[in-house]
Design a protein around this motif. Sequence first.
Motif, short mmCIF file in Angstrom:
data_model
loop_
_atom_site.label_atom_id
_atom_site.label_comp_id
_atom_site.label_asym_id
_atom_site.label_seq_id
_atom_site.Cartn_x
_atom_site.Cartn_y
_atom_site.Cartn_z
N LEU A 1 0.82 -1.21 -0.04
CA LEU A 1 -0.14 0.08 -0.01
C LEU A 1 0.74 1.24 -0.08
CD1 LEU A 1 -2.91 1.47 0.18
CD2 LEU A 1 -2.52 1.27 2.71
N ILE A 2 1.73 1.27 0.87
CA ILE A 2 2.85 2.43 1.03
C ILE A 2 3.40 2.72 -0.41
CG2 ILE A 2 4.76 3.24 1.98
CD1 ILE A 2 4.12 1.81 4.64
N LYS A 3 4.01 1.56 -1.05
CA LYS A 3 4.45 1.60 -2.36
C LYS A 3 3.40 2.19 -3.41
CE LYS A 3 6.58 -2.03 -3.39
NZ LYS A 3 7.67 -3.43 -3.48
N LEU A 4 2.26 1.86 -3.28
CA LEU A 4 1.33 2.00 -4.16
C LEU A 4 0.84 3.42 -4.20
CD1 LEU A 4 -0.65 0.93 -6.34
CD2 LEU A 4 -2.24 0.60 -4.37
N VAL A 5 0.90 3.97 -2.96
CA VAL A 5 0.20 5.47 -2.66
C VAL A 5 1.20 6.64 -2.93
CG1 VAL A 5 -1.67 4.97 -1.41
CG2 VAL A 5 0.33 5.55 -0.44
N ALA A 6 2.63 6.14 -2.88
CA ALA A 6 3.64 7.12 -2.66
C ALA A 6 3.54 8.32 -3.92
CB ALA A 6 4.85 6.46 -2.48
N PRO A 7 3.43 7.85 -5.12
CA PRO A 7 3.51 8.90 -5.94
C PRO A 7 2.12 9.74 -6.13
CG PRO A 7 3.44 6.66 -7.01
CD PRO A 7 3.59 6.51 -5.60
N HIS A 8 1.39 9.22 -5.50
CA HIS A 8 -0.15 10.01 -5.81
C HIS A 8 -0.26 10.99 -4.33
CE1 HIS A 8 -1.52 7.16 -8.81
NE2 HIS A 8 -1.24 6.22 -7.81
N LEU A 9 0.71 10.71 -3.37
CA LEU A 9 0.70 11.40 -2.22
C LEU A 9 1.49 12.86 -2.77
CD1 LEU A 9 1.72 9.17 0.81
CD2 LEU A 9 -0.63 10.64 0.61
N VAL A 10 2.52 12.35 -3.34
CA VAL A 10 3.38 13.51 -3.73
C VAL A 10 2.49 14.49 -4.77
CG1 VAL A 10 5.51 14.38 -5.16
CG2 VAL A 10 5.40 12.55 -3.33
N ALA A 11 1.68 13.94 -5.88
CA ALA A 11 1.05 14.58 -6.81
C ALA A 11 -0.07 15.39 -6.28
CB ALA A 11 0.60 13.63 -7.70
#
Length: 189
Positions: free
Chosen positions: A72-82
Amino acid sequence: EALGLLMLVAEHPSLGVTELARRAGLTKARAFRLLSTLEHRGLLAREAHAAVYKLGYNALLVGNAAREQIELIKLVAPHLVALGEACGENVIVRVRDGLESVCVARHESSQSVRVHTEVGNRRPLHVGASGKLLLAFAADDVVDAVLARALERFTSTTIVEPDQLREELAAIRAAGYAVSLGERDAEAV
């Protein structure tokens, strides 16, 4: 028992063996042996001058490994930044763990005034927008378990009446989102 002590130190650094033993429900001798083992493994460090414990360097290995291994952490990381860059605000991901929510990922904004939440931070499900959202869409037995307990008040706007919380959860389900106005921290609106 050892992992329980490790978690206690992670959540409450700089406690001595007596207080850690009391909070863990262990004898002082048992707590000391377990703390010594964790210290020997580098997961804890004892400050000699104060005889209190804090996390050791090997705890970093565990934390970083978790960050890399939890999908989950790997999946959401780029979306958190965006999302964080698009709105200019902090963005956090909380998941339900039992009757609490826990922050598993975050993006910190560059705003000078912001609410700071650490990864690993826990709070009851009845507090804050993210917790109430998770609770609103949780199974009925989870909602019933939360409502059966005394709801802790953090600020004057924290909902602590079960009927009022049920109404709030219904409104959240209908709207599809939740709002918190200073429920955990009076200054966070």
